[in-house]
Design an enzyme around this catalytic site. Structure first.
Site, PDB file in Angstrom:
ATOM      1  N   ALA A  81      -2.150  -3.595   6.572  1.00  0.00           N
ATOM      2  CA  ALA A  81      -3.240  -4.418   7.111  1.00  0.00           C
ATOM      3  C   ALA A  81      -4.275  -3.929   8.999  1.00  0.00           C
ATOM      4  CB  ALA A  81      -3.178  -5.340   6.186  1.00  0.00           C
ATOM      5  N   GLY A 125       1.103  -3.394   4.147  1.00  0.00           N
ATOM      6  CA  GLY A 125       0.455  -2.850   3.319  1.00  0.00           C
ATOM      7  C   GLY A 125       0.353  -1.549   3.178  1.00  0.00           C
ATOM      8  N   GLU A 180       3.789  -1.425   1.301  1.00  0.00           N
ATOM      9  CA  GLU A 180       3.110  -1.573  -0.483  1.00  0.00           C
ATOM     10  C   GLU A 180       2.115  -0.562  -0.971  1.00  0.00           C
ATOM     11  OE1 GLU A 180       2.336  -6.010  -0.157  1.00  0.00           O
ATOM     12  OE2 GLU A 180       1.136  -5.213   1.643  1.00  0.00           O
ATOM     13  N   GLU A 229       5.884  -8.132   7.916  1.00  0.00           N
ATOM     14  CA  GLU A 229       4.865  -9.419   7.606  1.00  0.00           C
ATOM     15  C   GLU A 229       5.479 -10.781   8.493  1.00  0.00           C
ATOM     16  OE1 GLU A 229       3.326  -6.065   4.455  1.00  0.00           O
ATOM     17  OE2 GLU A 229       5.207  -6.797   5.321  1.00  0.00           O
TER      18      GLU A 229
HETATM   19  N1  T1G Z   1      -3.563  -3.644  12.725  1.00  0.00           N
HETATM   20  C1  T1G Z   1      -4.244  -3.483  13.648  1.00  0.00           C
HETATM   21  N2  T1G Z   1      -3.854  -2.819  14.980  1.00  0.00           N
HETATM   22  C2  T1G Z   1      -2.645  -2.500  14.730  1.00  0.00           C
HETATM   23  C3  T1G Z   1      -1.349  -2.178  13.645  1.00  0.00           C
HETATM   24  C4  T1G Z   1      -1.786  -2.989  13.140  1.00  0.00           C
HETATM   25  N3  T1G Z   1      -1.176  -3.480  11.138  1.00  0.00           N
HETATM   26  N4  T1G Z   1      -0.947  -1.947  14.159  1.00  0.00           N
HETATM   27  C5  T1G Z   1      -0.336  -1.962  15.297  1.00  0.00           C
HETATM   28  N5  T1G Z   1      -1.786  -1.501  15.628  1.00  0.00           N
HETATM   29  C6  T1G Z   1      -2.398  -1.374  17.197  1.00  0.00           C
HETATM   30  C7  T1G Z   1      -1.500  -1.763  18.586  1.00  0.00           C
HETATM   31  O1  T1G Z   1      -1.564  -3.248  18.584  1.00  0.00           O
HETATM   32  C8  T1G Z   1      -1.638  -1.375  19.230  1.00  0.00           C
HETATM   33  O2  T1G Z   1      -3.135  -1.157  19.949  1.00  0.00           O
HETATM   34  C9  T1G Z   1      -2.000   0.098  18.453  1.00  0.00           C
HETATM   35  O3  T1G Z   1      -1.641   0.183  17.342  1.00  0.00           O
HETATM   36  C10 T1G Z   1      -0.929   0.834  18.528  1.00  0.00           C
HETATM   37  O4  T1G Z   1       0.670  -0.017  18.323  1.00  0.00           O
HETATM   38  C11 T1G Z   1      -1.337  -7.218   2.587  1.00  0.00           C
HETATM   39  C12 T1G Z   1      -1.228  -7.735   5.401  1.00  0.00           C
HETATM   40  C13 T1G Z   1       3.007   0.711  13.855  1.00  0.00           C
HETATM   41  C14 T1G Z   1       5.801   0.491  14.753  1.00  0.00           C
HETATM   42  O5  T1G Z   1       3.532  -6.031  10.525  1.00  0.00           O
HETATM   43  O6  T1G Z   1       5.026  -2.534  14.316  1.00  0.00           O
HETATM   44  O7  T1G Z   1      -0.113  -4.969   5.964  1.00  0.00           O
HETATM   45  O8  T1G Z   1      -2.542  -1.562  21.874  1.00  0.00           O
HETATM   46  O9  T1G Z   1       1.898   0.268  20.661  1.00  0.00           O
HETATM   47  O10 T1G Z   1       5.013   1.038  19.541  1.00  0.00           O
HETATM   48  O11 T1G Z   1       1.202  -6.782   3.065  1.00  0.00           O
HETATM   49  O12 T1G Z   1       2.651  -0.352  16.042  1.00  0.00           O
HETATM   50  O13 T1G Z   1      -2.879   0.125  21.701  1.00  0.00           O
HETATM   51  O14 T1G Z   1      -4.944  -1.232  21.348  1.00  0.00           O
HETATM   52  O15 T1G Z   1       2.903  -1.177  18.240  1.00  0.00           O
HETATM   53  O16 T1G Z   1       4.589   3.316  17.859  1.00  0.00           O
HETATM   54  C15 T1G Z   1       1.717  -5.656   8.703  1.00  0.00           C
HETATM   55  C16 T1G Z   1       2.128  -3.940  13.099  1.00  0.00           C
HETATM   56  C17 T1G Z   1       0.637  -5.497   8.769  1.00  0.00           C
HETATM   57  C18 T1G Z   1       3.202  -3.135  12.237  1.00  0.00           C
HETATM   58  C19 T1G Z   1       4.200   0.932  15.733  1.00  0.00           C
HETATM   59  N6  T1G Z   1       1.944  -3.875   9.930  1.00  0.00           N
HETATM   60  N7  T1G Z   1       2.714  -2.248  14.090  1.00  0.00           N
HETATM   61  O17 T1G Z   1       4.221   1.181  16.957  1.00  0.00           O
HETATM   62  O18 T1G Z   1       2.751   1.458  18.535  1.00  0.00           O
HETATM   63  S1  T1G Z   1       0.367  -7.533   7.765  1.00  0.00           S
HETATM   64  C20 T1G Z   1       3.196  -4.836  10.799  1.00  0.00           C
HETATM   65  C21 T1G Z   1       3.832  -1.958  14.557  1.00  0.00           C
HETATM   66  C22 T1G Z   1      -0.095  -6.268   5.718  1.00  0.00           C
HETATM   67  C23 T1G Z   1      -0.033  -6.714   3.260  1.00  0.00           C
HETATM   68  C24 T1G Z   1      -0.207  -7.629   5.337  1.00  0.00           C
HETATM   69  C25 T1G Z   1       3.674  -1.008  15.426  1.00  0.00           C
HETATM   70  C26 T1G Z   1       4.039   0.166  14.223  1.00  0.00           C
HETATM   71  P1  T1G Z   1      -3.786  -1.230  21.220  1.00  0.00           P
HETATM   72  P2  T1G Z   1       1.893   0.222  18.906  1.00  0.00           P
HETATM   73  P3  T1G Z   1       3.831   1.856  18.346  1.00  0.00           P
END
Ligand code: T1G
Ligand code: NAD
Length: 704
Positions: A62, A103, A106, A126
């Site tokens: 997400a 997501g 998922e 999450e």
């Molecule tokens: N949403 C929005 N922005 C995101 C994002 C996300 N999910 N993930 C990363 N970014 C942005 C981050 O802020 C950065 O921005 C850029 O992308 C690069 O990220 C229904 C509700 C995927 C392992 O928890 O763990 O799904 O600083 O520097 O080191 O169940 O990003 O460049 O402006 O971290 O290569 C669950 C979160 C969401 C994964 C990549 N997902 N992301 O790491 O790059 S909740 C997560 C990460 C959800 C559902 C629920 C990591 C990465 P900027 P980065 P990276």
């Protein structure tokens, strides 16, 4: 540009997520998926569907930036989109590369078959955002990978490799070549053979073992109690997986949705989201554009192989960078290298590091007793005694020895980096790299920008912190930089509270219950009370008797008494507490009587002290000092200060760090309390001008 693209490959349609940088499943992507499904599912010419992501990954889930915002009307929600896709009678295959998280995974679990490329990370993280997998993950993952694996993965939030995912049954195949092509071929094959869709929601094999083991969930809850302390999300995750075992899929999904709704708007989730983005924000330095050149770091040197030098050498070796440690003599060198070896061996013995990995890292660490050994290093980190004359002497030698262009860094925790830089002819290449003990464990690195540190030197140090797996926070030169400067406020008040009637164990209990791994007195005993004693004595030598720093009252009296009695803490078996097994702090009546005696001698009456006063007097001055630090520009952002405290001092992440937490308390309440403390205790408790200004404007640190 549309956030999803459709490409036909014969009878198979490939749906590509296009939302850089991480294909977040934001409103536009969800609308795009809805349009694609509307088009493809009823289209008889489409025999199969492949879902994939554009760019460097499948999807990071997400779009976290959309949380807390109301989606535009008519945008479908993710759980229902996935249910719809899974219901497809046509085979749907996920082609996964880079990362499939939250997501994103998922969505893949809603597909009937999953093919993954090498070097891919997959998981449901999450819980690290204070929420839970809310798009069916808590119901589909246990069915596919088993309940025990689902519990471990969802409650830890850990991402696994494609190999581990294959072993767990999360994915079905690793494609060595083009993963999309492999998925297209699989979809065509499944369609051609008329293989019925294999829906994760209809699979039961993963639930059987748990159904036969009613004690499983309570056992798991007991096993996670320590790491889930103070948080709600981990327990909600367990309840949802338990629902998957007890309830039919649709009811389990509904239960999951309710639990998700309870969490997503709560302070815990807001704090964890804040920490997520703050961790990425620290690397953005306003006056250092991405184009700022950095110097390559292919070889490092460390001067001094004591408590910190040894840990710092391990940090470089762990990152694959050859490092040479220089000690003042062979005996000290051997002792230092042996400590490093023993440290690695302990990790191997715990099964957390393979023997050959240890051997590889040890092979990257060399020792010497002469500075010539680091003449060609790209960076040299000094970690010798905390005495200015020794530091200056070492930097003078490094200046004469190291090649032009080498970065000269100091690990000082209290001394003036500019004064150290002035001992060289190249202050532009001097910077502070303040690691935290144990350096090979603590993620925080305060990068101290000197008055003459060049943009290239700063950019190189910041980039290196990422390479070393650290959270590099850029700070300015002042006494104690950000962390220790704020720590002083906290420790001072903790000491005063004990003089006034609280017991060390009372203060520690309140701080522990707030969420820190331990309170100030247990922490001082762990670090060694003698370290603070040495620093206080050095500072006292510079000041007239009986005065503290600036206008505050001296707070070290009781600790001095303890140290005079050899009570340095765990290392001497006694400090603020006594230690029978070397680690467990036990209240000591001898300390309690020493406290009463000393307070009497100081003319301070002992009185009952409430838990509320303990918490406010320990944490509000810390926040107040944070406001001073921001005002002086010693820290760039309040979220940087939050990173210092979460990654360097154990401030509970689910509270977002001291500055974020302060906003949740309300700055007006903190300023009012500080004014109250000022009136009773002294002007050192005066609210910081920035705090008063924000209160007057009705703003918070988040508005800066
Ligand atoms: N949403 C929005 N922005 C995101 C994002 C996300 N999910 N993930 C990363 N970014 C942005 C981050 O802020 C950065 O921005 C850029 O992308 C690069 O990220 C229904 C509700 C995927 C392992 O928890 O763990 O799904 O600083 O520097 O080191 O169940 O990003 O460049 O402006 O971290 O290569 C669950 C979160 C969401 C994964 C990549 N997902 N992301 O790491 O790059 S909740 C997560 C990460 C959800 C559902 C629920 C990591 C990465 P900027 P980065 P990276
Ligand atoms: P330490 O006393 O454990 O180690 C210092 C080492 O430096 C000793 O082994 C000593 O032999 C060596 N040394 C001294 N002079 C030398 C010289 N001229 N050439 C080569 N080696 C020399 O001290 P430490 O705790 O590792 O602290 C080192 C630095 O790191 C200090 O500036 C300290 O303030 C800082 N620091 C310490 C901590 C901590 O928790 N200990 C945390 C952060 C920063």
């Amino acid at each position: 540009m549309s956030a999803t693209q459709i490409e036909r490959r014969g009878p198979v349609a490939v749906v590509r997520l296009v939302n850089p940088p991480v294909n977040g499943l934001g409103s536009a992507v969800r609308s795009g998926l809805e349009a694609a499904f509307n088009q493809l599912l009823p289209d008889d010419s489409v025999a199969g569907i492949v879902i994939t992501g554009d760019g460097r990954m499948f999807s990071a889930g997400a779009d976290i930036r959309e949380f807390g915002r109301t989606p535009p009307p008519g945008v479908p929600n993710l759980p229902e989109l996935i249910d719809w896709l899974e219901e497809s009678s046509k085979p749907v295959v996920a082609a996964i590369h880079g990362v499939a998280a939250g997501g994103g995974l998922e969505l893949a679990l809603g597909c009937h078959y999953r093919i993954v490329a090498p070097k891919t990370r997959l998981g449901l993280p999450e819980v690290t955002l204070g929420i839970l997998p809310g798009a069916g993950g808590t119901q589909r993952l246990p069915r596919v990978a088993g309940v025990e694996a689902a519990l471990e993965l969802i409650v830890s939030g850990r991402l696994v490799s494609e190999r581990e995912a294959l072993k767990l049954g999360i994915v079905d195949q690793v494609a060595e070549g083009d993963v999309v092509a492999a998925a297209v071929a699989k979809a065509a094959e499944l369609a051609a053979t008329g293989t019925p869709p294999r829906r994760s929601s209809e699979r039961d094999e993963g639930l059987a073992a748990a159904r036969a083991d009613p004690g499983l969930f309570d056992r798991f809850r007991r096993s996670m109690a320590k790491r889930a302390r103070g948080m709600n999300a981990p327990y909600a995750c367990v309840r949802c997986i338990e629902a998957a075992v007890r309830l039919p899929f649709a009811e389990g999904r509904h239960f999951e949705h309710q639990e998700f709704r309870k969490l997503v708007g709560a302070v815990e989730a807001q704090a964890m989201r804040h920490a997520f983005f703050a961790e990425r924000e620290v690397a953005k330095i306003p006056d250092l554009p991405d184009s700022t050149p950095t110097r390559p770091i292919a070889a490092a040197g460390v001067i001094g192989c004591g408590t910190m030098g040894g840990g710092i050498a391990m940090v470089f070796a762990n990152a694959g960078i050859p490092v040479t440690v220089v000690e003042s003599d062979a005996g000290a060198l051997d002792a230092g290298l042996e400590k490093i070896r023993a440290n690695y061996q302990a990790t191997v013995d715990k099964g957390r590091l393979a023997q050959d990995a240890m051997d590889e890292r040890m092979a990257l660490i060399a020792g010497a007793t002469g500075f010539d050994a680091v003449a060609d290093a790209d960076i040299v980190v000094e970690a010798v005694f905390e005495e200015m004359p020794v530091k200056k002497q070492v930097f003078g030698i490094l200046d004469r020895t190291c090649r032009p262009g080498a970065i000269l860094a100091t690990n000082t925790s209290t001394l003036d980096v500019d004064e150290i830089a002035a001992a060289t002819g190249r202050p532009e290449s001097v910077i502070g790299t303040h690691f935290f003990s144990p350096a090979n464990v603590m993620r925080l690195l305060e990068v101290v920008r000197g008055a003459k540190s060049s943009p290239e030197t700063v950019a190189t140090a910041m980039a290196l912190s990422k390479t070393l797996g650290k959270i590099g926070v850029l700070v300015g030169v002042c006494d104690g930089f950000v962390g220790n400067r704020m720590l002083h406020q906290y420790l001072r008040e903790a000491a005063f509270l004990v003089e006034e009637g609280a017991l060390p164990q009372d203060v520690d209990r309140v701080i522990y219950d707030f969420g820190f791994p331990m309170g100030p007195f247990a922490m001082s005993d762990l670090a060694g009370n003698d370290i603070g004693w040495r620093i206080r004595k050095a500072k006292m030598a510079e000041r007239p008797a009986g005065t503290g720093s600036g206008d505050e009252r001296y707070s070290g009296t009781i600790s001095d008494r303890l140290c005079e009695r050899g009570r340095f803490g765990q290392k001497t078996g006694a400090g603020w507490y006594r230690y029978e097994d070397g680690r467990t702090p036990l209240p000591d009546p001898e300390v309690e009587s020493l406290i009463v005696e000393t307070s009497k001698a100081l003319g301070i009456g002992q009185r009952p002290v409430s838990d509320r006063e303990i918490l406010e007097r320990c944490l509000y001055p810390l926040v107040n000092e944070g406001a001073r630090i921001l005002d002086e520009g010693i820290a760039l952002r309040s979220s940087d200060i939050d990173m210092v405290w979460i990654h360097g001092y154990g401030f509970p992440r689910y509270r977002g760090g001291p500055m974020f937490w302060a906003d949740t308390v309300g700055l007006d309440a903190i300023a009012a309390a500080m004014r109250g403390f000022q009136a009773v205790h002294g002007d050192w408790m005066a609210p910081a001008p920035l705090l008063e200004k924000l209160v007057a404007e009705g703003k918070g640190f988040k508005d800066l």
